[in-house]
Design a protein around this motif. Structure first.
Motif, mmCIF file in Angstrom:
data_model
loop_
_atom_site.group_PDB
_atom_site.id
_atom_site.type_symbol
_atom_site.label_atom_id
_atom_site.label_comp_id
_atom_site.label_asym_id
_atom_site.label_seq_id
_atom_site.Cartn_x
_atom_site.Cartn_y
_atom_site.Cartn_z
ATOM 1 N N ASN A 6 -3.512 -5.620 -5.467
ATOM 2 C CA ASN A 6 -2.946 -5.497 -6.566
ATOM 3 C C ASN A 6 -3.077 -5.514 -7.972
ATOM 4 N N LYS A 42 4.160 -5.181 -0.183
ATOM 5 C CA LYS A 42 4.314 -4.023 -0.213
ATOM 6 C C LYS A 42 4.917 -3.767 -1.215
ATOM 7 N N ASN A 43 4.585 -3.448 -2.515
ATOM 8 C CA ASN A 43 4.596 -3.301 -3.910
ATOM 9 C C ASN A 43 3.823 -2.406 -4.311
ATOM 10 N N GLY A 44 4.435 -1.641 -5.764
ATOM 11 C CA GLY A 44 3.923 -0.326 -6.752
ATOM 12 C C GLY A 44 3.397 -1.028 -7.600
ATOM 13 N N GLU A 45 4.241 -2.228 -8.377
ATOM 14 C CA GLU A 45 4.005 -3.050 -9.694
ATOM 15 C C GLU A 45 4.534 -4.373 -9.268
ATOM 16 N N ARG A 82 1.639 -2.651 -12.786
ATOM 17 C CA ARG A 82 1.889 -1.572 -12.163
ATOM 18 C C ARG A 82 0.943 -1.876 -11.352
ATOM 19 N N ASN A 83 0.472 -2.100 -10.096
ATOM 20 C CA ASN A 83 -1.020 -1.940 -9.244
ATOM 21 C C ASN A 83 -2.096 -1.697 -10.189
ATOM 22 N N LEU A 99 -3.259 1.995 -8.960
ATOM 23 C CA LEU A 99 -2.390 2.812 -9.580
ATOM 24 C C LEU A 99 -1.272 3.419 -8.298
ATOM 25 N N HIS A 100 -1.229 2.454 -6.843
ATOM 26 C CA HIS A 100 -0.903 3.548 -5.584
ATOM 27 C C HIS A 100 0.202 1.770 -4.654
ATOM 28 N N PHE A 101 0.922 2.602 -4.260
ATOM 29 C CA PHE A 101 1.798 1.030 -3.258
ATOM 30 C C PHE A 101 0.915 0.908 -2.831
ATOM 31 N N ARG A 102 0.976 -0.877 -2.494
ATOM 32 C CA ARG A 102 0.502 -1.129 -0.965
ATOM 33 C C ARG A 102 0.701 -1.236 -0.028
ATOM 34 N N ASN A 103 1.107 -1.308 0.960
ATOM 35 C CA ASN A 103 1.600 -1.931 2.216
ATOM 36 C C ASN A 103 0.789 -2.118 3.594
#
Length: 227
Positions: free
Chosen positions: A174, A142-145, A105-106, A109-113
């Motif tokens: 991330n 673009k990922n959350g993990e 997990r980033n 804890l946020h999805f990054r795009n």
């Protein structure tokens, strides 16, 4: 003869069509591969695309690692078959033990795009030989993990053997250790990359054309053109 690039579709894949389009733009013949079919249909290389394979249940890539197609891909990769894992594909490669470490997990804890600057650290792989070492490129992430982690011994070994393929510049999106965005196996035929080069191959839709080099690289490699 035109190189045949297989692009795998898992339940939950999002970027399989984008990866296929990028390979076609580079000049490859694209072969669609299905997760439940172990036959690779004579392809010369394989792309594991981004998305949420099997819904990302358990851990990202943990179920996809057991898909029938992955048994054939893993055996082929160990025998020299070029394989590129993008985002979820990178996670699958780590779960399948074709690459070391894991994607977690980033840290924030946020999805990054966002569009992300990378530095190509290694141009000696099947998927990066069209670049120059130290070249800076701009492609989306673009990922959350997407947080790459490994023990210190593994990280030191990756650095010492030139297996860090790409590194984040201008801010780590991330929390990946040592700003690692992509790595390769020892032979250089298997590469995992968290950012998305397939989204940077056309001026109309991408922030640049910088991602196309991953796909032209594999064509050079398959044609036996020196890096």
């Amino acid at each position: 003869m035109t190189a045949r690039i297989g692009v795998v579709t898992f339940p939950g894949s999002l970027d399989d069509r984008d990866a296929a389009r990028a390979a076609r733009i580079a000049g490859a013949e694209v072969v669609s591969l299905w997760h439940d079919d172990p036959d690779l249909h004579g392809v010369d290389a394989v792309v594991l695309p981004g998305g949420f394979s099997y819904g990302d249940y358990l851990r990202c890539g943990a179920i996809a690692r057991f898909a029938p197609v992955m048994g054939t891909i893993a055996a082929g990769a160990r025998a020299g078959l070029p394989v590129l894992g993008i985002c979820n594909g990178f996670q699958i490669l780590c779960e399948a033990h074709l690459l070391p470490g894991a994607l977690t997990r980033n840290q924030h804890l946020h999805f990054r795009n966002r569009d992300q600057v990378l530095r190509i650290e290694s141009a000696g792989t099947a998927w990066t030989n069209a670049y120059q070492p130290g070249q800076e490129i701009l492609i989306p992430v673009k990922n959350g993990e997407g947080c790459y982690v490994a023990d210190e011994r593994t990280l030191d070994e990756l650095e010492a053997t030139g297996r860090v393929v790409a590194r984040y510049l201008g801010g780590n999106p991330n929390g990946s250790l040592r700003d690692i965005a992509g790595i390769s196996n020892e032979a250089g035929n298997v590469v995992g990359l968290m950012p998305h080069p397939e989204h940077a191959v056309e001026a109309l839709t991408g922030p640049s054309l910088d991602g196309l080099g991953f796909f032209t690289s594999i064509l050079k490699h398959l044609a036996g053109v020196p890096a």
